[in-house]
Design a protein around this motif. Sequence first.
Motif, short mmCIF file in Angstrom:
data_model
loop_
_atom_site.label_atom_id
_atom_site.label_comp_id
_atom_site.label_asym_id
_atom_site.label_seq_id
_atom_site.Cartn_x
_atom_site.Cartn_y
_atom_site.Cartn_z
N GLN A 167 1.00 -5.65 -2.63
CA GLN A 167 -0.32 -5.56 -2.01
C GLN A 167 -0.86 -4.14 -2.12
OE1 GLN A 167 -2.19 -8.00 -0.79
NE2 GLN A 167 -0.63 -9.40 -1.55
N GLY A 168 -2.11 -4.02 -2.50
CA GLY A 168 -2.74 -2.72 -2.63
C GLY A 168 -3.58 -2.70 -3.89
N TYR A 169 -4.08 -1.54 -4.26
CA TYR A 169 -4.92 -1.46 -5.45
C TYR A 169 -4.81 -0.06 -6.02
CZ TYR A 169 -8.07 0.28 -1.83
OH TYR A 169 -8.60 0.94 -0.76
N GLY A 170 -5.47 0.16 -7.12
CA GLY A 170 -5.50 1.49 -7.70
C GLY A 170 -4.13 2.01 -8.05
N ALA A 171 -3.80 3.18 -7.53
CA ALA A 171 -2.53 3.82 -7.86
C ALA A 171 -1.35 3.21 -7.11
CB ALA A 171 -2.64 5.32 -7.60
N ASN A 172 -1.50 1.97 -6.68
CA ASN A 172 -0.39 1.23 -6.10
C ASN A 172 0.55 0.79 -7.21
OD1 ASN A 172 0.85 -1.52 -5.34
ND2 ASN A 172 0.29 -0.62 -3.36
N PHE A 173 -0.03 0.50 -8.39
CA PHE A 173 0.72 0.12 -9.59
C PHE A 173 1.67 -1.04 -9.30
CE2 PHE A 173 -0.21 4.71 -10.57
CZ PHE A 173 -1.24 4.42 -11.43
N MET A 188 0.83 -1.22 0.00
CA MET A 188 0.00 0.00 0.00
C MET A 188 0.87 1.27 0.00
SD MET A 188 -3.22 -1.38 2.26
CE MET A 188 -4.35 -0.17 1.58
N ALA A 220 4.15 2.23 -5.75
CA ALA A 220 3.94 3.27 -4.74
C ALA A 220 4.80 3.02 -3.50
CB ALA A 220 2.46 3.38 -4.40
#
Lengths: 241, 241, 241, 241, 241, 241, 241, 241
Positions: free
Chosen positions: H186-192, H163, H196
């Motif tokens: 692990q993460g989503y969206g603008a984690n790329f 994240m 991030a």
Amino acid sequence: MSIPKALNQLRTLPFEDLGFASVDHHRALRQGFPEVILCEGKTSAQILAIAKKLLKSKGPFLATRADPTIAKRLTRLHRHAVYHEMARIVAVPDQTRQLEGHVVIVTAGTSDIPVAEEARVTAEIMGSQVSTLYDVGVAGIHRLLDRQAILHEARVVIVVAGMDGVLPSVVGGLIDRPIVAVPTSQGYGANFGGLAPLLTMLNACSSGIGVVNIDNGFGAGCLAHRINAGMVSPSKKKKVR
Amino acid sequence: MSIPKALNQLRTLPFEDLGFASVDHHRALRQGFPEVILCEGKTSAQILAIAKKLLKSKGPFLATRADPTIAKRLTRLHRHAVYHEMARIVAVPDQTRQLEGHVVIVTAGTSDIPVAEEARVTAEIMGSQVSTLYDVGVAGIHRLLDRQAILHEARVVIVVAGMDGVLPSVVGGLIDRPIVAVPTSQGYGANFGGLAPLLTMLNACSSGIGVVNIDNGFGAGCLAHRINAGMVSPSKKKKVR
Amino acid sequence: MSIPKALNQLRTLPFEDLGFASVDHHRALRQGFPEVILCEGKTSAQILAIAKKLLKSKGPFLATRADPTIAKRLTRLHRHAVYHEMARIVAVPDQTRQLEGHVVIVTAGTSDIPVAEEARVTAEIMGSQVSTLYDVGVAGIHRLLDRQAILHEARVVIVVAGMDGVLPSVVGGLIDRPIVAVPTSQGYGANFGGLAPLLTMLNACSSGIGVVNIDNGFGAGCLAHRINAGMVSPSKKKKVR
Amino acid sequence: MSIPKALNQLRTLPFEDLGFASVDHHRALRQGFPEVILCEGKTSAQILAIAKKLLKSKGPFLATRADPTIAKRLTRLHRHAVYHEMARIVAVPDQTRQLEGHVVIVTAGTSDIPVAEEARVTAEIMGSQVSTLYDVGVAGIHRLLDRQAILHEARVVIVVAGMDGVLPSVVGGLIDRPIVAVPTSQGYGANFGGLAPLLTMLNACSSGIGVVNIDNGFGAGCLAHRINAGMVSPSKKKKVR
Amino acid sequence: MSIPKALNQLRTLPFEDLGFASVDHHRALRQGFPEVILCEGKTSAQILAIAKKLLKSKGPFLATRADPTIAKRLTRLHRHAVYHEMARIVAVPDQTRQLEGHVVIVTAGTSDIPVAEEARVTAEIMGSQVSTLYDVGVAGIHRLLDRQAILHEARVVIVVAGMDGVLPSVVGGLIDRPIVAVPTSQGYGANFGGLAPLLTMLNACSSGIGVVNIDNGFGAGCLAHRINAGMVSPSKKKKVR
Amino acid sequence: MSIPKALNQLRTLPFEDLGFASVDHHRALRQGFPEVILCEGKTSAQILAIAKKLLKSKGPFLATRADPTIAKRLTRLHRHAVYHEMARIVAVPDQTRQLEGHVVIVTAGTSDIPVAEEARVTAEIMGSQVSTLYDVGVAGIHRLLDRQAILHEARVVIVVAGMDGVLPSVVGGLIDRPIVAVPTSQGYGANFGGLAPLLTMLNACSSGIGVVNIDNGFGAGCLAHRINAGMVSPSKKKKVR
Amino acid sequence: MSIPKALNQLRTLPFEDLGFASVDHHRALRQGFPEVILCEGKTSAQILAIAKKLLKSKGPFLATRADPTIAKRLTRLHRHAVYHEMARIVAVPDQTRQLEGHVVIVTAGTSDIPVAEEARVTAEIMGSQVSTLYDVGVAGIHRLLDRQAILHEARVVIVVAGMDGVLPSVVGGLIDRPIVAVPTSQGYGANFGGLAPLLTMLNACSSGIGVVNIDNGFGAGCLAHRINAGMVSPSKKKKVR
Amino acid sequence: MSIPKALNQLRTLPFEDLGFASVDHHRALRQGFPEVILCEGKTSAQILAIAKKLLKSKGPFLATRADPTIAKRLTRLHRHAVYHEMARIVAVPDQTRQLEGHVVIVTAGTSDIPVAEEARVTAEIMGSQVSTLYDVGVAGIHRLLDRQAILHEARVVIVVAGMDGVLPSVVGGLIDRPIVAVPTSQGYGANFGGLAPLLTMLNACSSGIGVVNIDNGFGAGCLAHRINAGMVSPSKKKKVR
């Protein structure tokens, strides 16, 4: 048969070899407008030499991205040459050109005007009538709506916007004409030199939008003119060219 | 004056609220074509409900990015509905439409054809005549040159290309018509899902090119149709709408 | 019905056309604050002309990203105009404004202060009370904890951070108020002009964080003021506007 | 056995330790050409000290990315040293070198010439014969076709292009020789400092293209020379080295 | 003094160590809401074990990004647990919560609804009243304007949009309330998984917009609730917590 | 003169129009090898139809990126067709081809072998002799050094590497031959699908390196063959073609 | 319990509030070294004020990224202050510090030396012995091998490299010590300001490599010192601190 | 002198050529640990063949990124081979190894555990003692502080976080030991995909942090072990190796 004979034939198209430039004297016939000089990246000597060759032909002349120094030297080459400072263009108009249809250029903000002016001068020199609506972004959308009648009279609309680049999507929701969208590098932070409005415009939900390169006012003016030129009836077009 | 009265007026444009969708029944008047359903990202139930509302109006119908399952269910809704499999479009044509000018669609390779077909079906349903030249990329440029007469008859040319995306630049050097360039996600490695041809097209040295989103055949078809439609004389356009 | 009558109505909202700018005189009613001038990207002549129009109205005035040269000329236009040098803002306060709730602005480092000051001056001119805690990054987290009582008294907290941008996540773990996170372009190497802290903030594990553009102190101050303004009881708000 | 004996042996290759530089006197034997100085990023004192060491050996000398100031000081170190201004190279040729095969360098535009000249001087100093065709981009492709006989005589072709970078793809469709493609940072907007033509060239549909770094004229000249050198018969190569 | 005594004190906050998770039982006091389980990236066994610990406390429960399989097992753990399928949330409401102010959630398209629903359920479980306006993008902006009275009654507006992400800019031009903008990954081509609308929103020309991560409905709901909660008078807030 | 006569001539080059493909029967003459089928992105029916047309000509045949299913169907079309499974190529060799010079292919790891094999089969079918050195990356550089004699015998070396992509730089420091560098998508995390080794190779400090697209074994094999072919004396080349 | 008592305790750690800076006087105890001033992004007045506070404590002092102007003013503040020009550091050493273990710093090229010097001065002021090997990149790998004995004596090796950044991978294949890799922004074209060597180092095939930010000599020196310091026996460490 | 004699010597280091792999039998001596198999990207047959060769030597064995299928086959090859499922590692420990110092591994969340486990098993098999603290991210920072005594006993700390990746910065503000930071995907969206947290860690304000590739638990474990191993007194190290 090592090299096709056909290619030999193609060699006969006229151009002039300056060593550092191959001036394309056939372009006006093939493309409807003579070769245009992009001044950025060329030395003054190169620009002037190419300009002299091009100015030997009658017809319009266009040199874009011209800083004041080179502009001064270019305008001395032809008595009708004019420097459009905000547009950074030196141009010699072709007074025989005259079209009916017209192009409307809209900007989201004041700082987008230099790019819009590059488009305006380009389209006018090529032979289109142009109207402008500047600083009508969505933060005060009534400024656009108040004058939207002009949008409906356009044969093609150029929309210039930096920052979030949303104006083409909004204009696209209001009219049924083709739209040429021009992202500008105006903005800061995650604007990334115009990448943000470029992506906005490419992903526009509204239909009928074609996008040109960031800050490419010349390209937008040229594309809009071609669309506009196509709309004129053949009889009238003949006069122009 | 907390909220301008004027905005109240704008509310009167017709739309229909389905909760998950606000079907825009005014779009045909404002944009020249009814609302189009982009099937991707919607559930089958949503697509069918929207389609039923839209099909109540007479006139053309277009649902893009339709997979075979939803296509089967959509085509049952209207007896003239047809599934164009390669284009992934379900369409109901409007037989009263008929235009003079025509659009030419060119692809660089065979694998660009699905995007080109999306553009073709879109432009045809909207009312343009379309011709196609497929697989004429620069690795064998004579394949394009052999049939270039058709390019010169076009009012607007759509060029679809993946991989290096160079074909619009080359076509742009040959003709004086507006070009709609469509990058596709065909390719591998540093193609980055179509980013490479997208950048190529935005940076095209040739003039008169407007770019749409990667794989956006619908957008290209719509823009080309608008350019084409504008070229028709007013008397003839009246018949169409 | 080619153009809806409703849109005609919307035209009546007041604005003033300067050619290069369409000054929006309705914005204070619609948005709670008059139009703000972003000086970057405009010529001095444009800035001064717009400022003169805006200063004709009573009420607050704000010009951001003003370098010392334009600031000097702007401050001459109004006797209450002040240049906030670190914030790069020229402002005329509206002394009738006075709010209860207050905004706390926190920075991770000393070099983030210019952006924080842009936020502070913006929020204050709009009518919020502001407190500041500067240089309290996680390399010495006790500097924040020592003064955290002030965080708990805030109605909204602005957190400004460059480099790794971790401070909003940490503040977010300590309080239950909304947080406005502002990434700055401070840093080097793989900071990529503020992209690194921007991504950190967007991916924050802690809840209740809204992010504005890199270096966008104005946007943060404006958003924080709107959140703060909403918290005030209606009777008190009436005094302010 | 803590450190393999074998590695001790490798230490015997000759080099000279200047503290800030380890001048590699074995490179001419191993690589076919002495160490080359990339002036960017080094102080004048460092460049001059390294140059003096290298010039003690007979044989060619090459210093790239030399601005006029350092060039002036470098050319004083050797009576045959010449500053190639457009190529930004200071070079001392090795007059015993003479090759048969030749390299052709093509540019899309005039503004690509500095990079092309860096390639030309590099390849010539290394011992290749070079011909040039400048400003023959696809906007007027007949300018290339007219002189294509020279392409067919080349043993290897260097194609230098900025903006959309399409020229290598087109040249690749015409000939069966290896092509060294050089993207330049010429362009604007979504060119992203040469990223656009770099991606175009990496994704070229045409075969037989190897790409070097953006603006890397030296690398292109060196690679082209190696390809060219390999084509010469062994008996002739012996003379050269 | 190797380790400050002060830090020892902080250790006394309650949490429970499961080995693979440290369940934070103090969060409801510190943040106003208990720990929330993000199901993605955890095994079923981990999710269920954490859920059991959290459900021992009275008060609301929230598990986001729950697929149907884990949702089924989670809803068996508590008789008031409900699976909100479109929002992918399992929630146990806290019936003692009740707030006055309300949140409005707007989407540009139908395919943005799942993210909007995640925001809606989150804000409601936390204690806010929520209204929704779905599918009111700028391609038919009258759909938004028709129902804009609801926007003006909101204390905070969440705007959810994929593709070009322009809706927050437009809404921002109409109201004076804080806006929480949520980009979604809906779109194709140069949307780059939501990067395009993310950049649009960060660069919005309109003021008062805070952005959360792509598809982060939970984060938007939480931030909106915190803004909304702050607006309620202290006497009423006491009832809630 | 609307369309140059010359272009008409070029039309006479032979190709065959299948509607979805324009099979280029002149390519063997122009490029030294017939058209190659890239199977990815084409339907089975398209691949088979193109293959049948190409197989009518005598000479070699190459279909790349062929999965086992299409490979099975392709190999049935010609009795000498062979499926090279690891290379994913179906090929029909041209037994009259035979070259002297040879190509060496080196990989950094075992997982780079499929790309290397694509290069190997391509170069062999085109007529080069190939040797391979697999899994000799810098983590154990002696594995390369032990067998480096083979590098010095090569006329051109292909270096295939994923992850950090450093091997071409190291090989480039040891030899004076042209190097074709192929980044692969092997790796994880910040490898970004091969972007990391691609950038490493483009920025190589060592000289004489040309880079092809990520995973583009075909392109590497083709370029290496062209370099190799050019090195053969004219008398011997005649036999081959 | 609205705010945990524990946090109050943490407030007692010493720091000094200058308004624009919160000088952390506890850092030497917590981190083993006093606060370091990063001069970039701060005004001269801020730097000098912070420096005066820090210099009141005995012990070492470090100010990085100091240009000559601020350096001159800083060195006047303390009689032992020295400006390390290439490293851009102003430092006051702590002569009581003396460590056994030593750090070796290696650079690929001459232009990487400024970053290496920043690392060297940092590690030395912190108390490590440092040796340097500059300009030993893989284009002449024997330059490294000749002096590799020094690598084997190191407790930790810092490897500094720009352009392709391959040197850490190669060093990593030769030794069993921890390596701190520092990418530099040296290079051009697709180097993208150091992104290329950063990715190379993160993807290194060799084991035991930790990467710091681009050009972050300070960070590398600090990390290497911590690794080195840990290796010293406790009895000896006591003397140092 | 075409090839230096010295290089011949280096060839004598032992390795074994399997065609598709060159098994490096000298690595244990040079690097302190035998070659490790990265299973991803290799066929089962390749993995098993390499494993058999490596298992012939006594000493530890490590195969990473092993899915259950290959793990089952690998564990059959040696009676002490164990599959660590969450770590995806098959390992044969070397029971003679035993170190004093110890490594602490910290994760921000539960979903980061698989990467942490890869690091743990790696460091343990190499001979380090490891303790773990999982799920102690900054949303509830007291969970870390409660157990921080263990941090102060560590010789090196591995911090694993997805994240926003802020945990290493926070830990770096509390201790004076070297930190190995591991971003996870692990993460989503603008984690790329982990970009991030990778950028967050590279830009960490806190000192003493070295970063490894995204999800690279193996690399982190290996680097931590090397740091830890160096801290042990020579007399004790001898026992281990």
